[in-house]
Design a protein around this motif. Structure first.
Motif, mmCIF file in Angstrom:
data_model
loop_
_atom_site.group_PDB
_atom_site.id
_atom_site.type_symbol
_atom_site.label_atom_id
_atom_site.label_comp_id
_atom_site.label_asym_id
_atom_site.label_seq_id
_atom_site.Cartn_x
_atom_site.Cartn_y
_atom_site.Cartn_z
ATOM 1 N N VAL A 24 9.054 4.908 -48.044
ATOM 2 C CA VAL A 24 8.071 5.051 -46.972
ATOM 3 C C VAL A 24 8.765 4.810 -45.634
ATOM 4 O O VAL A 24 9.568 3.896 -45.504
ATOM 5 N N THR A 25 8.457 5.660 -44.672
ATOM 6 C CA THR A 25 8.997 5.507 -43.330
ATOM 7 C C THR A 25 7.840 5.191 -42.381
ATOM 8 O O THR A 25 6.782 5.803 -42.473
ATOM 9 N N ILE A 26 8.066 4.231 -41.491
ATOM 10 C CA ILE A 26 7.072 3.905 -40.468
ATOM 11 C C ILE A 26 7.655 4.351 -39.140
ATOM 12 O O ILE A 26 8.778 3.987 -38.805
ATOM 13 N N SER A 27 6.898 5.134 -38.388
ATOM 14 C CA SER A 27 7.383 5.600 -37.092
ATOM 15 C C SER A 27 6.219 5.689 -36.125
ATOM 16 O O SER A 27 5.242 6.385 -36.381
ATOM 17 N N TYR A 32 4.827 7.640 -43.160
ATOM 18 C CA TYR A 32 5.321 8.884 -43.748
ATOM 19 C C TYR A 32 5.847 8.564 -45.143
ATOM 20 O O TYR A 32 6.636 7.634 -45.310
ATOM 21 N N ILE A 33 5.405 9.310 -46.141
ATOM 22 C CA ILE A 33 5.802 9.078 -47.520
ATOM 23 C C ILE A 33 6.845 10.110 -47.911
ATOM 24 O O ILE A 33 6.575 11.312 -47.866
ATOM 25 N N ARG A 34 8.031 9.655 -48.260
ATOM 26 C CA ARG A 34 9.125 10.551 -48.617
ATOM 27 C C ARG A 34 8.742 11.399 -49.819
ATOM 28 O O ARG A 34 8.116 10.917 -50.744
ATOM 29 N N GLY A 35 9.138 12.654 -49.768
ATOM 30 C CA GLY A 35 8.864 13.548 -50.883
ATOM 31 C C GLY A 35 7.520 14.239 -50.765
ATOM 32 O O GLY A 35 7.180 15.072 -51.571
ATOM 33 N N SER A 36 6.753 13.888 -49.739
ATOM 34 C CA SER A 36 5.474 14.554 -49.503
ATOM 35 C C SER A 36 5.569 15.294 -48.186
ATOM 36 O O SER A 36 5.902 14.700 -47.173
ATOM 37 N N GLY A 37 5.286 16.568 -48.206
ATOM 38 C CA GLY A 37 5.341 17.348 -46.974
ATOM 39 C C GLY A 37 6.761 17.455 -46.456
ATOM 40 O O GLY A 37 7.720 17.353 -47.195
ATOM 41 N N SER A 38 6.901 17.657 -45.163
ATOM 42 C CA SER A 38 8.218 17.728 -44.537
ATOM 43 C C SER A 38 8.138 16.950 -43.238
ATOM 44 O O SER A 38 7.065 16.527 -42.829
ATOM 45 N N GLN A 42 2.606 17.924 -38.588
ATOM 46 C CA GLN A 42 1.714 16.820 -38.937
ATOM 47 C C GLN A 42 1.975 16.390 -40.376
ATOM 48 O O GLN A 42 1.421 16.950 -41.299
ATOM 49 N N THR A 43 2.834 15.391 -40.556
ATOM 50 C CA THR A 43 3.231 15.022 -41.908
ATOM 51 C C THR A 43 2.880 13.581 -42.260
ATOM 52 O O THR A 43 3.287 13.092 -43.292
ATOM 53 N N GLN A 44 2.175 12.902 -41.371
ATOM 54 C CA GLN A 44 1.893 11.503 -41.692
ATOM 55 C C GLN A 44 0.877 11.394 -42.816
ATOM 56 O O GLN A 44 0.084 12.297 -43.051
ATOM 57 N N ALA A 45 0.970 10.292 -43.524
ATOM 58 C CA ALA A 45 0.083 10.058 -44.656
ATOM 59 C C ALA A 45 -1.355 9.873 -44.172
ATOM 60 O O ALA A 45 -1.603 9.401 -43.067
ATOM 61 N N LEU A 46 -2.278 10.251 -45.017
ATOM 62 C CA LEU A 46 -3.693 10.007 -44.766
ATOM 63 C C LEU A 46 -3.943 8.525 -45.036
ATOM 64 O O LEU A 46 -3.455 7.987 -46.024
ATOM 65 N N GLY A 80 -7.723 16.455 -51.263
ATOM 66 C CA GLY A 80 -7.532 17.837 -50.826
ATOM 67 C C GLY A 80 -6.299 18.014 -49.971
ATOM 68 O O GLY A 80 -5.324 17.270 -50.109
ATOM 69 N N THR A 81 -6.352 18.981 -49.054
ATOM 70 C CA THR A 81 -5.188 19.263 -48.217
ATOM 71 C C THR A 81 -4.836 18.081 -47.337
ATOM 72 O O THR A 81 -3.679 17.885 -46.984
ATOM 73 N N ARG A 82 -5.826 17.257 -46.968
ATOM 74 C CA ARG A 82 -5.548 16.093 -46.127
ATOM 75 C C ARG A 82 -4.634 15.100 -46.835
ATOM 76 O O ARG A 82 -3.918 14.341 -46.202
ATOM 77 N N GLY A 83 -4.651 15.122 -48.176
ATOM 78 C CA GLY A 83 -3.805 14.215 -48.941
ATOM 79 C C GLY A 83 -2.435 14.778 -49.258
ATOM 80 O O GLY A 83 -1.648 14.144 -49.954
ATOM 81 N N GLY A 84 -2.128 15.952 -48.730
ATOM 82 C CA GLY A 84 -0.876 16.630 -49.036
ATOM 83 C C GLY A 84 0.369 15.871 -48.622
ATOM 84 O O GLY A 84 1.444 16.085 -49.167
ATOM 85 N N ASN A 85 0.253 15.001 -47.634
ATOM 86 C CA ASN A 85 1.397 14.212 -47.182
ATOM 87 C C ASN A 85 1.361 12.800 -47.742
ATOM 88 O O ASN A 85 2.051 11.914 -47.247
#
Length: 94
Positions: A24-27, A32-38, A42-46, A80-85
């Motif tokens: 997990v990256t905090i910025s 931001y969860i590694r391996g989810s999205g890019s 808009q890639t931050q976790a829900l 759903g798509t909001r959980g993609g990251n």
């Protein structure tokens, strides 16, 4: 039964997340969860707190947290798509 963890030992919510979950990256107050999205766009976790999606979590004191979980991939699909990251699910004590 879930083991009760004393989250009060952490100075803030971000230190707690970094310590409890690898990859997990905090910025800038975002998770931001590694391996989810890019890492473009808009890639931050829900963030879900007590069942509601919220934007900022910096106000949450670690001592207030009853449970915290990280969901990604299939586990996050219920959002759903909001959980993609990825999704950070927090339940507070009050």
């Amino acid at each position: 039964s879930q083991q009760t963890i004393d989250y009060c030992k952490f100075t803030d919510i971000f230190q707690l997340i970094r310590s409890e979950f690898s990859g997990v990256t905090i910025s800038g107050g975002s998770v931001y969860i590694r391996g989810s999205g890019s890492f473009s766009g808009q890639t931050q976790a829900l963030i879900i707190v007590n069942g509601s999606s919220i934007g900022a979590i910096d106000w949450i004191q670690p001592c207030q947290i009853k449970s915290i979980n990280l969901l990604k991939d299939n586990d996050a699909a219920i959002y759903g798509t909001r959980g993609g990251n990825g999704v950070v699910v927090i339940e507070t004590k009050n």
